[in-house]
Design an enzyme around this catalytic site. Structure first.
Site, PDB file in Angstrom:
ATOM      1  N   TYR A  30      40.774  23.585  36.484  1.00  0.00           N
ATOM      2  CA  TYR A  30      40.994  24.956  36.970  1.00  0.00           C
ATOM      3  C   TYR A  30      41.528  25.745  35.788  1.00  0.00           C
ATOM      4  CZ  TYR A  30      43.048  28.958  39.335  1.00  0.00           C
ATOM      5  OH  TYR A  30      43.357  30.242  39.719  1.00  0.00           O
TER       6      TYR A  30
ATOM      7  N   GLU B  52      39.176  33.696  37.209  1.00  0.00           N
ATOM      8  CA  GLU B  52      39.380  32.301  37.576  1.00  0.00           C
ATOM      9  C   GLU B  52      38.085  31.504  37.435  1.00  0.00           C
ATOM     10  OE1 GLU B  52      41.604  31.428  41.433  1.00  0.00           O
ATOM     11  OE2 GLU B  52      39.570  30.818  41.926  1.00  0.00           O
TER      12      GLU B  52
END
Ligand code: GDP
Ligand code: MN
Length: 375
Positions: A101, A189
């Site tokens: 991530y 993101e």
């Protein structure tokens, strides 16, 4: 404004972040054409503005062109958390070895941007944060100084990510940061940032942009045209109206977001359901008021409550907008109007003789009548 995955990926690509090969399809035929280019080994991804598509069945793998077509048949029109799938991103199947991530967001309390890196990608990041807080590395970045090498070194050291990836991870994080700043994003993101035999690839992309910054980039106007689901909402944006469509049958026009919210509350208290949120803004012209009425009546409301507290907004100007709307549009529903403040008497005088217009003095009274007449 939140962008669709394929829109965000396009921007990521422009900034040099590797993304999977793929194209967007709106029909089974288009899916077929794209899938053929990859010998049927594709991932089909529903393009809707909600998270957790994977878990909801919105991300599916195919190993042949026929299977891709079959999955596409199931996915078009599929409902994911209230969003209907109209577009599919068809991408080459990645060989994913592990998932990270990587992202940046804003932490208002520390007035800083926060870089986030985790070796537990692919999962909902909130879930990782709750269950495995030690698996998430964070680094505050002072927006005045920007992103420095030591920020990235600290982040990487705390992330327990493999050292041989540090250089590539830094590179991607830098590019993400550039996007964050240049697009005035609230969130950028990549989840998952996939490690493949070809290196790190952004398998998913998310980009949320501060609504107040959209006007700076023309491409964002075009992207918003696509992301806004309702035609009525699109039209409202064009006229600078702050409009949100809701499910009820009592239309609301107010000036100021606070007034609009208070008016919605009152409709609820009186036992009704607001059909919308609509703030005409300060100093609304009669043209804007007329347009607001037109937009609201389009969504099939049973009554309209116009609640204006005149300050910069002049009540007589609002009244003129209502008159113009009545003259130019076919409005078969009652309009309840409460005017208070600047040029209140002038406004009321203009409305006095009109059919289907009920002028009230208090907002509670207006809300009650609007709810009763909508029944
Ligand atoms: P989200 O659930 O809405 O965040 O959708 P994602 O794009 O993150 O997809 C969910 C999961 O599907 C990811 O965590 C991956 O494991 C998997 N996935 C997504 N894209 C690909 C791909 O191109 N190839 C493969 N093999 N898996 C993918
Ligand atoms: Mn994801």
């Amino acid at each position: 404004m939140r962008l669709l995955e394929y829109q965000a990926k396009q921007i990521f690509k422009n900034y040099g972040i590797p993304i999977p090969k793929g194209e967007v399809a709106k029909s089974i035929e288009e899916v077929e054409k794209i899938a053929e280019k990859f010998n049927g080994k594709v991932v089909l991804k529903a393009q809707v503005l909600v998270g957790g598509r994977g878990k909801s069945g919105g991300v599916r793998k195919a190993t042949s062109v026929n299977e891709a077509k079959k999955i596409a048949t199931e996915l078009f029109g599929y409902n994911i958390k209230g969003h209907i799938v109209k577009k599919l991103l068809v991408e080459e199947m990645l060989e994913i070895k592990s998932e990270f991530y990587a992202g940046f967001t804003i932490d208002r309390s520390s007035k800083s941007i926060v870089a986030i890196l985790s070796t537990m990608g692919g999962m909902d990041v909130e879930e990782v944060a709750a269950k495995y807080p030690q698996k998430i590395a964070k680094q505050k970045i002072d927006p005045r100084w920007g992103l420095w090498d030591y920020n990235l070194r600290n982040l990487l050291k705390n992330s327990s990510s493999p050292k041989e990836l540090w250089s590539d991870l830094s590179d991607i994080l830098r590019k993400l940061y550039n996007i964050m700043i240049s697009y005035e994003a609230e969130l950028v993101e990549i989840n998952p940032l996939a490690l493949t035999p070809q290196g790190l690839v952004a398998a998913d992309a998310r980009l949320n942009i501060d609504d107040n910054a959209i006007f700076r980039k023309k491409e964002l106007f075009e992207m918003r045209e696509i992301t806004e689901e309702s035609e009525i909402e699109k039209e409202a944006i064009k006229f600078g109206l702050n409009y949100v469509q809701l499910k009820g049958n009592v239309g609301i026009i107010a000036n100021g977001a606070g007034m609009a919210m208070a008016t919605m509350d009152l409709i609820k208290i009186m036992g009704g359901e607001p059909a919308n949120f609509l703030d005409v803004g300060g100093g609304a012209s009669k043209e804007v008021v007329e347009k607001a009425i037109e937009i609201i009546t389009k969504s099939g409301v049973k009554s309209i409550f116009i609640n204006i507290f005149g300050g910069i907004t002049r009540c007589d100007e609002v009244a003129k907008g209502i008159v113009d709307a009545l003259n130019r549009q076919k409005i078969g529903i009652p309009i309840i109007v409460r005017l208070s403040g600047t040029n209140e008497e002038e406004g009321k005088n203009i409305l006095k003789k009109l059919k289907n217009i009920i002028v009230v003095n208090e907002m509670e009274e207006g809300a009650k009548i609007a709810v009763d007449l909508a029944r």
